[in-house]
Design an enzyme around this catalytic site. Structure first.
Site, PDB file in Angstrom:
ATOM      1  N   ASP A 208       0.824  -1.202   0.000  1.00 57.51           N
ATOM      2  CA  ASP A 208       0.000   0.000   0.000  1.00 57.51           C
ATOM      3  C   ASP A 208       0.863   1.260   0.000  1.00 57.51           C
ATOM      4  O   ASP A 208       1.886   1.328   0.689  1.00 57.51           O
ATOM      5  CB  ASP A 208      -0.851  -0.023   1.279  1.00 57.51           C
ATOM      6  CG  ASP A 208      -1.795   1.159   1.374  1.00 57.51           C
ATOM      7  OD1 ASP A 208      -2.653   1.274   0.482  1.00 57.51           O
ATOM      8  OD2 ASP A 208      -1.673   1.969   2.306  1.00 57.51           O
ATOM      9  N   GLU A 250       1.594  -0.761  -5.193  1.00 58.59           N
ATOM     10  CA  GLU A 250       0.603   0.269  -5.485  1.00 58.59           C
ATOM     11  C   GLU A 250       1.374   1.587  -5.523  1.00 58.59           C
ATOM     12  O   GLU A 250       1.748   2.120  -4.481  1.00 58.59           O
ATOM     13  CB  GLU A 250      -0.481   0.351  -4.402  1.00 58.59           C
ATOM     14  CG  GLU A 250      -1.595   1.311  -4.788  1.00 58.59           C
ATOM     15  CD  GLU A 250      -2.059   2.245  -3.662  1.00 58.59           C
ATOM     16  OE1 GLU A 250      -1.377   2.396  -2.642  1.00 58.59           O
ATOM     17  OE2 GLU A 250      -3.110   2.866  -3.850  1.00 58.59           O
TER      18      GLU A 250
HETATM   19  C1  NOJ Z   1      -4.347   3.165  -0.730  1.00 65.45           C
HETATM   20  C2  NOJ Z   1      -5.503   2.274  -0.403  1.00 65.45           C
HETATM   21  O1  NOJ Z   1      -5.866   1.565  -1.557  1.00 65.45           O
HETATM   22  C3  NOJ Z   1      -6.601   3.176   0.102  1.00 65.45           C
HETATM   23  O2  NOJ Z   1      -7.816   2.491   0.234  1.00 65.45           O
HETATM   24  C4  NOJ Z   1      -6.162   3.779   1.406  1.00 65.45           C
HETATM   25  O3  NOJ Z   1      -7.113   4.728   1.838  1.00 65.45           O
HETATM   26  C5  NOJ Z   1      -4.806   4.489   1.266  1.00 65.45           C
HETATM   27  N1  NOJ Z   1      -3.860   3.753   0.473  1.00 65.45           N
HETATM   28  C6  NOJ Z   1      -4.196   4.689   2.612  1.00 65.45           C
HETATM   29  O4  NOJ Z   1      -3.799   3.456   3.161  1.00 65.45           O
END
Ligand code: NOJ
Length: 558
Positions: A208, A250
């Site tokens: 993430d 990501e």
């Molecule tokens: C990306 C995640 O996909 C999202 O859902 C989240 O709010 C943020 N990162 C913070 O962790």
């Protein structure tokens, strides 16, 4: 607890499988409390296997106050009790492996919940060693070039904490203080978090918020060199201690910054293809796929041989427009949000089916496209049955409603009454459980789900070529058709996609000496003949085709 790995000897297994992203909370409730849980996922593994899924990405299932749907973790070493137990996870992993399905988790390393004991200790005592686990300021003015990730919800990355007597830094919600990666104990702890779950059988992680771990004054605080160093350490640990596991990034960044996360095969095994995703929808709006080919030509050569792009159309977040120009954004909003109801943060909070006006052909066109590109597709739960969304829900929750298994009042998601579910069901008459649900779509052969299963089956049967082999774009001039070859050793697959709203015909030149008779693998509204001009195709509106051309063996040497 099983730490058994599937197909250890299969290199780059992740490029052969279709991933399926799901929210444990919203997938299936096994105990009637209205909240989905791990035994519920276990209960639906056969559904996932029959769909053709090879790996499941579980959204965060760790203990959390759920201010950001689990991305605010308050204990990295436990399962949230509402979702099950560590033993439930072990049972799920074992049962998934027995069906040839791998399970990856989410590695949330940038921040923790403000309820986390680490943060509670840190804010209470300036002298505590935990203080250095977070970022503090007396002025809240540092790192002013770091953009806020949730504009509208947060106006600053700094929040004053009365107890601490200082501001603390948070890149996301104020309830998610960022960890300080300049503190070696933080890096060591997060490596241990990864080890903990891998030792419990997870086959890897989607990571993430990758770009934001390191902050440096005077920069935008994203994708800095030390971010790469940290994830190279994570990957090195995984590959030596847990071989066969996968690390997915990501990182919603520009093309060069995104490609850099492969770092010539030293860093991530897979990187989410954020640069391509909005261009797929823009191409649909423009009825012209040229931009898709341009992005692919710019991004495919940068991928190291054992790595792969992770393609997706939708996920649990807003459809991000962070990387498109102002003009493209305007076009996007005109086309996909004419009523101005679904903008949030940097994009649109809609699911796939409602985005394309409930048009199954468009859903299938885009899905068949990401299934055929080098790398692996990630599907979002419910999109395979054309689920809709609920724009009256807060934040990004519209696309996180319970999975629709049946037409029952609680959609077969739970035995609890509909008004006691963890999130309310979709009510829009075009997408409600009475209209879109697994049980009904399983009964009808030409349902969206039926077509999806067929696509995944064909992709699975030819996974070697789709996931791993080469990509050669076909120049079709001004045609609204996107075409490319996936050349392999024994055969090549020609993939064609009609982005226009009209039927279209055309020719793809072939060298007759090279090809034997073609075989149509899937026909999403197409017909074809071999003629003098090569391969003559006809595609219906938003139609597509995958056609296999056996490569003639070279004549035996005299
Ligand atoms: C990306 C995640 O996909 C999202 O859902 C989240 O709010 C943020 N990162 C913070 O962790």
């Amino acid at each position: 607890m099983s730490a058994r790995r599937l197909d250890l000897r299969t290199p780059a297994w992740f490029r052969r499988v279709v991933f399926y992203e799901l929210s444990v909370r919203s997938f299936r409730d096994s105990n009637g409390d209205g909240v989905g849980d791990l035994p519920g996922v276990l209960d639906r593994l056969d559904y996932l296997r029959d769909l053709g899924v090879g790996a499941v990405w579980l959204l965060p299932f760790y203990r959390s106050p759920w201010r950001d749907d689990g991305y605010d973790i308050s204990d990295h070493y436990s399962v949230d009790p509402r979702l099950g137990t560590i033993d439930d996870l072990a049972t799920l992993v074992e049962a998934a492996h027995a069906r040839g399905i791998r399970i990856i988790g989410d590695f949330v390393s940038n921040h923790v919940s403000d309820q986390h004991p680490w943060f509670q200790e840190a804010r209470r005592d300036r002298g505590s060693p935990r203080r250095a686990w977070f970022l503090w300021s007396d002025t809240g003015k540092e790192f002013s070039r770091a953009r806020t990730m949730f504009p509208g919800a947060e106006t600053s990355n700094w929040t004053w904490d009365e107890l601490a007597g200082q501001y603390y830094f948070h890149r996301f919600f104020a309830s998610q203080p960022d960890l300080n990666y300049d503190t070696p104990a933080v890096r060591a702890e997060m490596l241990n978090v990864a080890r903990f779950w891998l030792a419990r059988g997870l086959d890897g992680f989607r990571c993430d918020a990758v770009p934001y771990l390191i902050k440096r004054e005077g920069t935008a605080c994203q994708s800095l060199p030390e971010v790469h160093q940290f994830f190279q350490e994570v990957r090195a640990m995984m590959h030596s201690e847990f071989p066969g596991t996968v690390l997915v990034a990501e990182a919603n960044q520009t093309v060069p910054e995104t490609v850099a996360y492969f770092d010539q095969g030293r860093e991530f095994d897979m990187v989410m293809h954020f640069p391509l995703m909005p261009n797929l929808f823009l191409a649909l709006a423009e009825k012209n796929p040229r931009r898709v080919l341009d992005v692919l030509r710019a991004t495919l050569p940068g991928v190291p041989p054992e790595c792969g792009w992770a393609y997706f159309l939708r996920n649990h977040d807003e459809l991000t427009l962070g990387q498109v120009s102002a003009d493209e954004r305007a076009l996007f909003l005109r086309f996909y949000d004419p009523a101005h109801g679904s903008e949030i943060y940097n994009g649109l909070r809609r699911r796939l089916a409602p985005l394309v006006g409930g048009d199954d052909s468009s859903v299938l066109l885009l899905t068949a496209l990401i299934l055929a590109l080098p790398g692996s597709p990630f599907l979002y739960y419910g999109d395979e049955i054309g689920m809709g969304d609920r724009l009256d829900l807060p934040d990004r929750d519209p696309g996180r409603t319970p999975m629709q298994w049946t037409a029952d009042p609680s959609a077969g998601f739970s035995s609890a009454p509909a008004d006691r579910l963890t999130r309310p069901l979709v009510t829009d008459p075009a997408y409600a459980p009475s209209v879109r649900n697994v049980a009904d779509e399983e009964r009808v052969p030409f349902s969206l789900l039926g077509h999806m299963r067929n696509l995944l089956r064909v992709r699975g049967a030819h996974a070697a070529i789709f996931g791993r082999e080469r990509f050669v774009g076909v120049d079709l001039g001004e045609s609204p058709v996107l075409g490319f070859w996936r050349p392999g050793a024994e055969y090549e697959v020609l993939c064609l996609y009609n982005f226009s709203e009209e039927p279209v015909a055309g020719d793809v030149p072939l060298a007759p000496s090279v090809w034997a008779a073609p075989v149509e693998l899937v026909r999403g509204g197409s017909s074809s003949t071999l003629g003098d001009a090569g391969y003559h195709f006809r595609l219906s509106r938003r139609g597509f085709s995958w056609t296999l051309f056996p490569v003639r063996s070279p004549p035996a040497a005299a």
